[in-house]
Design an enzyme around this catalytic site. Sequence first.
Site, PDB file in Angstrom:
ATOM      1  N   ARG A 260      49.166  39.760  42.910  1.00 33.51           N
ATOM      2  CA  ARG A 260      48.839  39.739  41.493  1.00 33.51           C
ATOM      3  C   ARG A 260      49.263  38.386  40.928  1.00 33.51           C
ATOM      4  O   ARG A 260      50.408  37.973  41.067  1.00 33.51           O
ATOM      5  CB  ARG A 260      49.584  40.845  40.744  1.00 33.51           C
ATOM      6  CG  ARG A 260      49.371  40.805  39.238  1.00 33.51           C
ATOM      7  CD  ARG A 260      50.390  41.671  38.533  1.00 33.51           C
ATOM      8  NE  ARG A 260      50.266  41.613  37.077  1.00 33.51           N
ATOM      9  CZ  ARG A 260      51.279  41.772  36.236  1.00 33.51           C
ATOM     10  NH1 ARG A 260      52.497  41.991  36.704  1.00 33.51           N
ATOM     11  NH2 ARG A 260      51.091  41.717  34.943  1.00 33.51           N
TER      12      ARG A 260
ATOM     13  N   ASN B  56      53.304  42.348  44.115  1.00 32.72           N
ATOM     14  CA  ASN B  56      53.143  42.333  42.663  1.00 32.72           C
ATOM     15  C   ASN B  56      54.475  41.853  42.084  1.00 32.72           C
ATOM     16  O   ASN B  56      55.388  42.641  41.866  1.00 32.72           O
ATOM     17  CB  ASN B  56      52.780  43.726  42.152  1.00 32.72           C
ATOM     18  CG  ASN B  56      52.467  43.746  40.659  1.00 32.72           C
ATOM     19  OD1 ASN B  56      52.790  42.818  39.927  1.00 32.72           O
ATOM     20  ND2 ASN B  56      51.861  44.829  40.211  1.00 32.72           N
TER      21      ASN B  56
ATOM     22  N   GLU C 285      47.936  49.105  40.140  1.00 32.42           N
ATOM     23  CA  GLU C 285      47.506  47.713  40.291  1.00 32.42           C
ATOM     24  C   GLU C 285      47.501  47.284  41.749  1.00 32.42           C
ATOM     25  O   GLU C 285      46.608  46.539  42.185  1.00 32.42           O
ATOM     26  CB  GLU C 285      48.435  46.800  39.482  1.00 32.42           C
ATOM     27  CG  GLU C 285      48.355  47.007  37.987  1.00 32.42           C
ATOM     28  CD  GLU C 285      49.463  46.313  37.233  1.00 32.42           C
ATOM     29  OE1 GLU C 285      49.208  45.832  36.121  1.00 32.42           O
ATOM     30  OE2 GLU C 285      50.604  46.262  37.767  1.00 32.42           O
TER      31      GLU C 285
END
Length: 404
Positions: free
Chosen positions: A93, A9, A379
């Site tokens: 991501r 991420n 996430e």
Amino acid sequence: MTEVLFVVNAGSSSIKFKLYCVAGDDIELMFGGAVDGIGTRPRLKAKSHDGTSLIERSFTVAEVANSAQAQQVVADWVVGEIRDMAIIGIGHRVVHGGPVYSAPVLVDDAVMKTLETFIPLAPLHQLSNLDPIRVLRQRRPDLPQVACFDTAFHRGHPELSDRFALPRALYDEGVRRYGFHGLSYEYVSKALYGIAPEIADKRVIIAHLGSGASVCALQGGRSIETTMGFTALDGLPMGTRSGSLDPGVVLHLIEQKGMSPAAVGQMLYHESGLLGLSGISNDVRELQESERPEAAMAIDFFSLRVAQAIASLSVTLGGLDGIVFTAGVGENAWQVRQNVVDRLHWAGLSLKAEANRRNDRRIDAEGSRTQIFVVATDEERMIAQHTLRLLRSTGVAAREPARS
């Protein structure tokens, strides 16, 4: 041999990563960490799933000047930690999927070229998201990599929520409201089915409040409308981003002040938001500790805009059954939550002060017309789940032992 998934991420100044053990169709966190301070004071930190520190190491700016170098540092360390394990894939991501991608996708040369065209739509994030993919493709071309998009959760909005009041041709070209923070919203919306099943399918507003901030209206667990639009600059004021702005201000800065588009972009992305309002910091923690009136004003301004966004999205939903605060500020800054809910007292919302100060999961007071929760987002877990699902469905998961 133990199969694992690696999740990246990446942001403009940090790279977060996690490693998950794969057990059938389930995943279990093994360790996670980050390289933060990229280009300023780089430092690698990682902890095991139980919180045990695995590494804390600082680097010079020359060693970690950008996200690509930071990913090399992460990859070198991770490879040393998992010599007896097999990475079957890597999930990333990626902030902007544009009008092209509405679901996670396996990355190849064509996908990379398409994602590069969206860099102008998310200049703070997209390039940093793509750098680690390039690095890891060079190091492990055999490993499948999956891009998971922050915009994907918002695809399928009603047309009224997607459009700007601009000529139709621009909409057809992709100038529309995409929305962001979708991986966070997706995780929290799914978590609600376990936390508060009585409202999970009803009219819920999630406030993702961090250095980037937005608010999302959900019904039936799906995004209906959100405050961010064409870029991640829209909506709420953020740490350094302006949020919604009269477009006439941009024209004024260019035509009357003589600023270049690049200078205006620098101001709106890097010098505005809480930093611009306060002249002190973009960090809510520092602003709360400051005794200067500008700090209090910046937090009040932010809280007001969050409350206004919740009220506005309640109109879209036709009512409100639940509010969820998430992300760094939403999960930890009880004063901000109090400020926001106090401004919605007219709608029958109220907090239980002690629960709010403790950052409890449920914080609404008895008699509040709407349930109010604090839910930690994840996430990376959402990315890992998407990645595993796509690898399983396509049958492309790598099976070779991890190597450098």
